[in-house]
Design a protein around this motif. Sequence first.
Motif, PDB file in Angstrom:
ATOM      1  N   VAL A  91       1.218  -1.223   0.003  1.00 14.78           N
ATOM      2  CA  VAL A  91       0.516  -0.655   0.010  1.00 14.78           C
ATOM      3  C   VAL A  91       1.422   1.256   0.475  1.00 14.78           C
ATOM      4  O   VAL A  91       1.718   1.108   0.071  1.00 14.78           O
ATOM      5  CB  VAL A  91      -1.117   0.160   1.179  1.00 14.78           C
ATOM      6  N   ALA A  92       0.086   2.003  -0.203  1.00 16.40           N
ATOM      7  CA  ALA A  92       1.002   3.999  -0.597  1.00 16.40           C
ATOM      8  C   ALA A  92       0.921   3.851   1.342  1.00 16.40           C
ATOM      9  O   ALA A  92      -0.159   3.196   2.357  1.00 16.40           O
ATOM     10  CB  ALA A  92       0.575   4.448  -0.739  1.00 16.40           C
ATOM     11  N   ARG A  93       1.904   5.237   1.486  1.00 16.21           N
ATOM     12  CA  ARG A  93       1.866   5.108   2.819  1.00 16.21           C
ATOM     13  C   ARG A  93       2.177   7.191   2.684  1.00 16.21           C
ATOM     14  O   ARG A  93       3.220   7.756   2.374  1.00 16.21           O
ATOM     15  CB  ARG A  93       3.521   4.812   3.602  1.00 16.21           C
ATOM     16  N   VAL A 151      -2.401  14.500   0.897  1.00 14.94           N
ATOM     17  CA  VAL A 151      -3.913  14.583   0.141  1.00 14.94           C
ATOM     18  C   VAL A 151      -4.570  13.513  -0.050  1.00 14.94           C
ATOM     19  O   VAL A 151      -5.037  12.710   0.366  1.00 14.94           O
ATOM     20  CB  VAL A 151      -3.721  15.403  -0.856  1.00 14.94           C
ATOM     21  N   GLY A 152      -3.265  12.496  -0.132  1.00 16.51           N
ATOM     22  CA  GLY A 152      -3.608  11.086  -0.482  1.00 16.51           C
ATOM     23  C   GLY A 152      -4.238  10.499   0.382  1.00 16.51           C
ATOM     24  O   GLY A 152      -5.065   9.912   0.135  1.00 16.51           O
ATOM     25  N   GLY A 153      -3.574  10.405   1.837  1.00 14.37           N
ATOM     26  CA  GLY A 153      -4.384  10.584   3.472  1.00 14.37           C
ATOM     27  C   GLY A 153      -5.288  10.482   3.245  1.00 14.37           C
ATOM     28  O   GLY A 153      -6.153   9.956   3.686  1.00 14.37           O
ATOM     29  N   ASN A 212       5.975  15.282  18.703  1.00 15.03           N
ATOM     30  CA  ASN A 212       5.138  13.184  19.398  1.00 15.03           C
ATOM     31  C   ASN A 212       4.881  13.553  20.781  1.00 15.03           C
ATOM     32  O   ASN A 212       5.139  12.652  21.359  1.00 15.03           O
ATOM     33  CB  ASN A 212       6.967  13.507  19.711  1.00 15.03           C
ATOM     34  N   TRP A 213       3.656  14.017  20.771  1.00 16.47           N
ATOM     35  CA  TRP A 213       2.620  13.424  21.924  1.00 16.47           C
ATOM     36  C   TRP A 213       1.997  11.967  21.739  1.00 16.47           C
ATOM     37  O   TRP A 213       1.932  11.805  22.292  1.00 16.47           O
ATOM     38  CB  TRP A 213       1.059  15.038  21.922  1.00 16.47           C
ATOM     39  N   ASN A 214       2.796  11.433  20.717  1.00 20.03           N
ATOM     40  CA  ASN A 214       1.710  10.370  21.389  1.00 20.03           C
ATOM     41  C   ASN A 214       3.029   9.071  21.964  1.00 20.03           C
ATOM     42  O   ASN A 214       2.123   8.192  21.816  1.00 20.03           O
ATOM     43  CB  ASN A 214       1.810   9.669  19.343  1.00 20.03           C
TER      44      ASN A 214
HETATM   45  C1  LIG Z   1      -3.970  14.102  16.031  1.00 19.68           C
HETATM   46  C2  LIG Z   1      -4.753  13.545  14.960  1.00 19.68           C
HETATM   47  C3  LIG Z   1      -6.034  14.027  14.707  1.00 19.68           C
HETATM   48  C4  LIG Z   1      -6.779  13.421  13.231  1.00 19.68           C
HETATM   49  N1  LIG Z   1      -8.165  14.357  13.230  1.00 19.68           N
HETATM   50  C5  LIG Z   1      -8.201  13.137  12.386  1.00 19.68           C
HETATM   51  C6  LIG Z   1     -10.332  14.294  12.422  1.00 19.68           C
HETATM   52  O1  LIG Z   1     -10.744  15.460  13.190  1.00 19.68           O
HETATM   53  N2  LIG Z   1     -10.966  13.747  11.153  1.00 19.68           N
HETATM   54  C7  LIG Z   1     -10.198  12.534  10.373  1.00 19.68           C
HETATM   55  O2  LIG Z   1     -11.088  12.232   9.421  1.00 19.68           O
HETATM   56  N3  LIG Z   1      -8.626  11.706  10.930  1.00 19.68           N
HETATM   57  C8  LIG Z   1      -8.217  13.281  11.659  1.00 19.68           C
HETATM   58  N4  LIG Z   1      -7.058  12.153  11.793  1.00 19.68           N
HETATM   59  C9  LIG Z   1      -7.044  11.072  10.682  1.00 19.68           C
HETATM   60  C10 LIG Z   1      -5.691  11.392   9.218  1.00 19.68           C
HETATM   61  O3  LIG Z   1      -6.565  12.421   9.327  1.00 19.68           O
HETATM   62  C11 LIG Z   1      -5.869   9.923   8.759  1.00 19.68           C
HETATM   63  O4  LIG Z   1      -5.691   9.110   9.439  1.00 19.68           O
HETATM   64  C12 LIG Z   1      -4.920  10.390   7.760  1.00 19.68           C
HETATM   65  O5  LIG Z   1      -5.265   9.718   6.373  1.00 19.68           O
HETATM   66  C13 LIG Z   1      -4.076  10.957   7.831  1.00 19.68           C
HETATM   67  O6  LIG Z   1      -3.288  10.736   6.178  1.00 19.68           O
HETATM   68  P1  LIG Z   1      -1.449  10.566   6.304  1.00 19.68           P
HETATM   69  O7  LIG Z   1      -0.561  11.118   5.172  1.00 19.68           O
HETATM   70  O8  LIG Z   1      -0.435  10.340   6.980  1.00 19.68           O
HETATM   71  O9  LIG Z   1      -1.543   9.262   5.458  1.00 19.68           O
HETATM   72  P2  LIG Z   1      -1.395   6.883   6.261  1.00 19.68           P
HETATM   73  O10 LIG Z   1      -1.300   6.867   7.559  1.00 19.68           O
HETATM   74  O11 LIG Z   1       0.376   7.689   5.955  1.00 19.68           O
HETATM   75  O12 LIG Z   1      -1.808   6.202   5.182  1.00 19.68           O
HETATM   76  C14 LIG Z   1      -3.901   6.045   5.969  1.00 19.68           C
HETATM   77  C15 LIG Z   1      -4.569   5.671   4.954  1.00 19.68           C
HETATM   78  O13 LIG Z   1      -4.025   6.251   3.242  1.00 19.68           O
HETATM   79  C16 LIG Z   1      -3.419   5.304   2.797  1.00 19.68           C
HETATM   80  N5  LIG Z   1      -3.164   6.279   1.535  1.00 19.68           N
HETATM   81  C17 LIG Z   1      -2.342   7.388   2.076  1.00 19.68           C
HETATM   82  N6  LIG Z   1      -1.591   8.133   1.049  1.00 19.68           N
HETATM   83  C18 LIG Z   1      -2.114   7.247   0.179  1.00 19.68           C
HETATM   84  C19 LIG Z   1      -2.046   7.102  -1.870  1.00 19.68           C
HETATM   85  N7  LIG Z   1      -1.228   8.336  -2.029  1.00 19.68           N
HETATM   86  N8  LIG Z   1      -2.335   6.750  -2.603  1.00 19.68           N
HETATM   87  C20 LIG Z   1      -3.557   5.914  -2.223  1.00 19.68           C
HETATM   88  N9  LIG Z   1      -3.588   5.361  -0.120  1.00 19.68           N
HETATM   89  C21 LIG Z   1      -2.758   6.316   0.555  1.00 19.68           C
HETATM   90  C22 LIG Z   1      -2.420   4.516   3.040  1.00 19.68           C
HETATM   91  O14 LIG Z   1      -2.509   3.390   2.528  1.00 19.68           O
HETATM   92  C23 LIG Z   1      -3.552   4.139   4.465  1.00 19.68           C
HETATM   93  O15 LIG Z   1      -4.529   3.289   4.405  1.00 19.68           O
HETATM   94  C24 LIG Z   1      -6.108  13.067  12.746  1.00 19.68           C
HETATM   95  C25 LIG Z   1      -4.789  12.254  13.607  1.00 19.68           C
HETATM   96  C26 LIG Z   1      -3.742  12.755  13.980  1.00 19.68           C
HETATM   97  C27 LIG Z   1      -2.350  12.792  14.438  1.00 19.68           C
END
Ligand SMILES: Cc1cc2nc3c(=O)[nH]c(=O)nc-3n(C[C@H](O)[C@H](O)[C@H](O)COP(=O)(O)OP(=O)(O)OC[C@H]3O[C@@H](n4cnc5c(N)ncnc54)[C@H](O)[C@@H]3O)c2cc1C
Length: 447
Positions: free
Chosen positions: A43-45, A112-114, A308-310
């Motif tokens: 998967v993508a990250r 944006v992807g996430g 790093n609040w986690n």
């Molecule tokens: C402090 C905190 C507050 C948050 N608050 C909210 C909130 O209010 N509402 C909410 O909805 N979420 C919230 N989240 C969760 C966060 O918004 C999501 O988990 C988001 O997807 C993280 O994006 P990322 O780029 O870190 O993705 P990752 O964590 O790296 O990946 C998440 C998922 O997206 C997929 N993905 C990532 N990039 C791609 C890509 N280019 N193509 C295909 N798949 C992809 C991964 O395979 C995985 O399944 C919060 C998280 C934190 C840590």
Amino acid sequence: MKLSGWGRYPQIEITPLKPAHTPAVQSMIAAQANSSLGLSGLVARGLGRSYGDSALANTLITTQYLDHFLAFDEETGILHCASGVSFAEILKVFVPKGWFLPVTPGTQFVTVGGAIASDVHGKNHHLDGSFSAHLINLKLMVASGEILECSATQHRELFLATCGGMGLTGIILEASFQMLAIESAYIQETTWKTHNLAETLVLFDEFQKTTYSVAWIDCLSTGKQLGRSLLMLGEHAKKEDLAEGLGEGLQTAKTGKLSIPIDMPNAVLNSHSVKAFNSLYYNKIRQKQTQRQVHYAPFFYPLDSLQNWNRLYGKNGFIQYQFVLPKSSGLEGLTKILSKIAESKRGSFLAVLKAFGKGNDNYLSFPVEGYTLALDFKIDSTLFAFLNELDSIVLDYSGRLYLTKDARMSEATFKQSYPLWEQFQKVRAQYGAEKRFNSLQSQRLGL
Ligand SMILES: Cc1cc2nc3c(=O)[nH]c(=O)nc-3n(C[C@H](O)[C@H](O)[C@H](O)COP(=O)(O)OP(=O)(O)OC[C@H]3O[C@@H](n4cnc5c(N)ncnc54)[C@H](O)[C@@H]3O)c2cc1C
């Protein structure tokens, strides 16, 4: 290297692949297909801000190289960018030009992807829906290596499966979406202090036309005070309403430098410390209602100021338990769950309640009309059994858990609460994704 989601559970030993261009992604997907480990998952990250195991697999493709803006139309506010661009970068460039994200989660450190893969929601879901409601289109690399443009009208089923589809349909490469015009970087915030859950829900209803709303709940309060909260409401401040001394009023935030350098010892976070914190936090305002003008960063991203609040939850990590209950059963179901948590004396500093508007057509998007509550629980030897009990209550009230926060839900719980999972699988099968794109989470959930 050891890698995990934001909750630091589970952790796996893996070195993510870092392609430098799109043809390299194509080769990596092809190599995965030819490998004898073909079924073990890729998967993508993005920035790893999902909490559990959705961005963990035997092969991870980071989207760091996809870090560029492609076009911006100043007339319409439509932004076209690569999928590895973070919300923080977008805000840095576009807030000074008078544009904001249409929907944002509680951290700006997401890509944006996430955001598309989790179909993230913000404090304005009740009015504006989740992120995919503002998407014009996206480009997805599917299992064959082909790049398909998808939207609500083009390859519609693939679009519905990809938004909220947790990376299980392919690699999102680019997206275009509608930005929101703003006059200032400030939010006009009103905070209401409530005595209990029923009062909080009444206020959510009363202020349903306010753009942003979120309640922090004291999850250890009991009896008549069960669910006492601070309900924060917000609107983008107009230029003419800005307090003096704020200049043009479109300045972005500086990123916080404070950081938690070590894992906190287990004893630091317990029901006593959480109770003391909750009491202090609840009583930080004395009046029934207060108002202030606040920069968008502390309003939307209060936790981003502490890096790093986690680590606060210790070396075993934590689970963010986020569920949604339909509106009709909201008060009863939330009362049951909050009572159980207070009884268990498992404190959570963070207990955030939001109101959701109508859900959308995406197969796996989380929101349904009702209330969503998110709580952080430190992992110990009894936590998972306790969360299984909460799962049963959530299911009894026809609710479900948010996939991007999940690290432990059972396949049965998932399949009961996400009724469109079979349609999702059909689309994955049609594009060859089932055998190529898999995460630890998808394998656990039987996808
Ligand atoms: C402090 C905190 C507050 C948050 N608050 C909210 C909130 O209010 N509402 C909410 O909805 N979420 C919230 N989240 C969760 C966060 O918004 C999501 O988990 C988001 O997807 C993280 O994006 P990322 O780029 O870190 O993705 P990752 O964590 O790296 O990946 C998440 C998922 O997206 C997929 N993905 C990532 N990039 C791609 C890509 N280019 N193509 C295909 N798949 C992809 C991964 O395979 C995985 O399944 C919060 C998280 C934190 C840590």
